[in-house]
Design an enzyme around this catalytic site. Structure first.
Site, PDB file in Angstrom:
ATOM      1  N   ASP A 215       1.019  -1.433   0.238  1.00 20.19           N
ATOM      2  CA  ASP A 215      -0.176  -0.245  -0.153  1.00 20.19           C
ATOM      3  C   ASP A 215       1.056   1.022  -0.256  1.00 20.19           C
ATOM      4  OD1 ASP A 215      -1.947   1.784   0.904  1.00 20.19           O
ATOM      5  OD2 ASP A 215      -2.772   0.665   1.641  1.00 20.19           O
ATOM      6  N   HIS A 310     -10.310  -1.230  -7.317  1.00 15.11           N
ATOM      7  CA  HIS A 310      -9.916  -0.138  -6.452  1.00 15.11           C
ATOM      8  C   HIS A 310      -8.415   0.702  -7.238  1.00 15.11           C
ATOM      9  CE1 HIS A 310      -8.815   2.527  -2.948  1.00 15.11           C
ATOM     10  NE2 HIS A 310      -7.525   2.423  -3.361  1.00 15.11           N
TER      11      HIS A 310
HETATM   12  C1  HEM Z   1      -4.149   2.538  -4.113  1.00 21.68           C
HETATM   13  C2  HEM Z   1      -5.542   0.275  -0.823  1.00 21.68           C
HETATM   14  C3  HEM Z   1      -8.556   3.350   0.666  1.00 21.68           C
HETATM   15  C4  HEM Z   1      -7.232   6.397  -2.549  1.00 21.68           C
HETATM   16  C5  HEM Z   1      -4.337   1.660  -3.382  1.00 21.68           C
HETATM   17  C6  HEM Z   1      -3.058   0.730  -3.713  1.00 21.68           C
HETATM   18  C7  HEM Z   1      -4.211  -0.544  -2.494  1.00 21.68           C
HETATM   19  C8  HEM Z   1      -4.631   0.385  -1.317  1.00 21.68           C
HETATM   20  C9  HEM Z   1      -3.196  -1.812  -2.066  1.00 21.68           C
HETATM   21  C10 HEM Z   1      -2.421   0.306  -4.534  1.00 21.68           C
HETATM   22  C11 HEM Z   1      -1.008   0.041  -3.871  1.00 21.68           C
HETATM   23  C12 HEM Z   1      -0.549   1.999  -4.537  1.00 21.68           C
HETATM   24  O1  HEM Z   1      -1.281   2.520  -4.975  1.00 21.68           O
HETATM   25  O2  HEM Z   1      -0.362   2.503  -3.157  1.00 21.68           O
HETATM   26  C13 HEM Z   1      -6.565   0.350  -0.051  1.00 21.68           C
HETATM   27  C14 HEM Z   1      -7.032   0.483   1.396  1.00 21.68           C
HETATM   28  C15 HEM Z   1      -8.033   1.180   1.692  1.00 21.68           C
HETATM   29  C16 HEM Z   1      -7.953   2.224   0.725  1.00 21.68           C
HETATM   30  C17 HEM Z   1      -6.655  -1.000   2.376  1.00 21.68           C
HETATM   31  C18 HEM Z   1      -9.304   1.355   3.081  1.00 21.68           C
HETATM   32  C19 HEM Z   1      -9.430   0.831   3.633  1.00 21.68           C
HETATM   33  C20 HEM Z   1      -8.463   4.791   0.162  1.00 21.68           C
HETATM   34  C21 HEM Z   1      -9.375   6.104   0.051  1.00 21.68           C
HETATM   35  C22 HEM Z   1      -8.542   6.771  -0.802  1.00 21.68           C
HETATM   36  C23 HEM Z   1      -7.418   6.274  -1.420  1.00 21.68           C
HETATM   37  C24 HEM Z   1     -10.284   6.426   0.740  1.00 21.68           C
HETATM   38  C25 HEM Z   1      -9.105   8.484  -1.277  1.00 21.68           C
HETATM   39  C26 HEM Z   1     -10.137   8.342  -0.924  1.00 21.68           C
HETATM   40  C27 HEM Z   1      -5.880   5.814  -3.292  1.00 21.68           C
HETATM   41  C28 HEM Z   1      -5.710   6.607  -4.652  1.00 21.68           C
HETATM   42  C29 HEM Z   1      -4.498   5.090  -4.974  1.00 21.68           C
HETATM   43  C30 HEM Z   1      -4.859   4.025  -4.161  1.00 21.68           C
HETATM   44  C31 HEM Z   1      -5.166   7.296  -5.156  1.00 21.68           C
HETATM   45  C32 HEM Z   1      -3.562   5.090  -6.271  1.00 21.68           C
HETATM   46  C33 HEM Z   1      -4.467   4.742  -8.069  1.00 21.68           C
HETATM   47  C34 HEM Z   1      -3.975   4.839  -8.754  1.00 21.68           C
HETATM   48  O3  HEM Z   1      -2.913   4.337  -9.166  1.00 21.68           O
HETATM   49  O4  HEM Z   1      -3.343   5.806  -9.045  1.00 21.68           O
HETATM   50  N1  HEM Z   1      -5.164   1.401  -2.400  1.00 21.68           N
HETATM   51  N2  HEM Z   1      -6.903   2.211  -0.132  1.00 21.68           N
HETATM   52  N3  HEM Z   1      -8.326   5.076  -0.981  1.00 21.68           N
HETATM   53  N4  HEM Z   1      -5.514   3.868  -3.287  1.00 21.68           N
HETATM   54 FE1  HEM Z   1      -6.193   2.983  -1.744  1.00 21.68          FE
END
Ligand code: HEM
Length: 398
Positions: A215, A310
């Site tokens: 993450d 996601h």
């Molecule tokens: C990408 C997990 C909630 C925004 C990711 C990734 C994971 C992840 C594993 C892919 C690796 C990375 O690029 O970091 C989670 C989990 C969440 C959560 C477990 C809730 C429990 C959120 C929330 C937001 C968010 C609430 C914003 C409103 C993003 C963004 C990316 C991302 C902007 C990158 C997307 C891209 O590739 O451009 N998240 N996330 N996430 N997450 Fe989340």
């Protein structure tokens, strides 16, 4: 006055850190303490306190975080609040440099700051309470409610946030004690949340979250133009002058329904996220930092990265990105044995609307929604940093 007097009296480590920060370096720069007669200090990580931006944002994330939200007591006016900000800025300036706070009952506990950073932010209601509503940045200043939310007041809102981060929990607890002692006559504790990040592994520098995912892969990198444009509020017609060099902090407590998540097999987990569980590579790619190919299709025409994955929903093509600096939390299982763990989601962005745009897309259709529940939500306007002898919030309050 209190701050100026005592700041001038600080010696050694604090003074050299301040001088370094005043030289215009990034606040996240690691400042080596001067050799002292105290060998315990010599090998510690010390983060600068003074600088154009507050520490704890661009700073390489520490292993532990403690987020404290306070509410202003009714009788507290602007002048008193100003005095409080001077006092807690002084505490932070000292503790981050391995110096005891004033009237520190346990000065030895301050000796190992372990990379301590202290970051202050003001909740939207504080502006109203202090008669400063006209100083709020333009655009949305509250996070709208979403259908996916199951918010608990216990984890929501707050007038002042104190974000403490360090590589050692005792350093955090000591800083917490000093802050709370100085604030409790004038503010009440609204919530306290603790988080942790695992150490980098040989596989990746990116930490894993409690769902087992890497993450933080696709995140603006501190020190780049993209990071500055994403995070810092620059002089602009919709940015009040005091807020230049500041940022907007979103804190969401998101519980992960781990028992539900356990029902998915590896392929199901990867489709929900759009990335491989082991390497973190985007589906269709081979390495963690490969660019996701959102146009790629399988034989038969289905997208390789599903439309509700996601990373597809969260991805911003229009430049309205956010910087995520989240921690995991685990509050121990319930009496019935259900895990009570999740993500202490923290993001920094120049304008709240950058976060809201992404959250709206996620709330609408993100496969992770079936496995996650937002239970807390707050926003804080984080003032710029201060120079040696100054205090955080001065541009707004003085
Ligand atoms: C990408 C997990 C909630 C925004 C990711 C990734 C994971 C992840 C594993 C892919 C690796 C990375 O690029 O970091 C989670 C989990 C969440 C959560 C477990 C809730 C429990 C959120 C929330 C937001 C968010 C609430 C914003 C409103 C993003 C963004 C990316 C991302 C902007 C990158 C997307 C891209 O590739 O451009 N998240 N996330 N996430 N997450 Fe989340």
């Amino acid at each position: 006055r209190r701050l100026l007097g005592y700041a001038a009296a600080t010696t050694g480590v604090a003074a050299s850190a301040a001088a370094g920060a005043m030289g215009g370096h990034m606040i996240s720069q690691r400042v080596r303490p001067q050799p002292t007669d105290d060998s315990e200090m010599a090998s510690q990580r010390v983060e600068a306190f003074f600088g154009p931006h507050q520490a704890g944002i661009a700073t390489d994330p520490q292993a532990h975080a403690l987020l404290l939200a306070f509410d202003l007591n009714e009788e507290v006016d602007l002048e008193r609040f100003m005095a409080l900000m001077r006092i807690i800025s002084d505490d932070a300036a000292r503790l981050t440099q391995g110096q005891p706070a004033l009237a520190d009952n346990d000065p030895t506990l301050a000796k190992n700051p372990a990379g301590l950073t202290v970051t202050f932010g003001f909740g939207p209601m504080l502006f109203t309470k202090l008669g400063l509503a006209t100083q709020l940045p333009e655009g949305p200043v509250r996070i709208p409610g979403f259908d996916i939310d199951r918010l608990d007041v216990q984890w929501t809102d707050g007038d002042l946030i104190v974000q403490l981060c360090a590589d050692d929990e005792l350093a955090l607890i000591h800083a917490q004690r000093m802050m709370v002692k100085d604030l409790r006559a004038f503010m009440s504790v609204r919530w306290a949340q603790r988080g942790f990040r695992p150490l980098p592994t040989v596989l990746s520098d990116t930490p894993r979250n409690v769902m087992g995912q890497l993450d933080g892969t696709s995140n603006p990198r501190p020190g780049t133009d993209e990071f500055s444009q994403t995070v810092w509020a620059d002089a602009a017609p919709d940015v009040p002058e005091w807020f230049t060099g500041g940022t907007t902090m979103v804190v969401r407590r998101i519980r992960v329904e781990l028992d539900e998540w356990d029902r998915l097999d590896e392929v199901g987990k990867e489709l929900a996220l759009g990335r491989k569980m082991d390497s973190g590579a985007p589906l269709g790619g081979t390495a963690e930092h490969d660019e996701p190919d959102f146009a790629a299709r399988k034989e038969g025409g289905l997208p390789v990265i599903p439309t509700n994955a996601h990373i597809r929903r969260a991805h911003s093509d229009d430049g309205a990105r956010i910087f995520r600096r989240s921690y995991n939390f685990d509050a121990g299982p319930t009496a019935g044995g259900t895990p009570e763990a999740g993500l202490l989601f923290v993001s920094f962005q120049a304008r709240l609307r950058q976060f809201v745009a992404i959250q709206e897309r996620l709330a609408e259709a993100d496969m992770l929604n079936s496995y996650t529940t937002p239970v807390g939500s707050s926003v804080f306007f984080v003032p710029p940093g201060c120079e040696y002898g100054g205090w955080v919030g001065q541009t707004l309050l003085d």
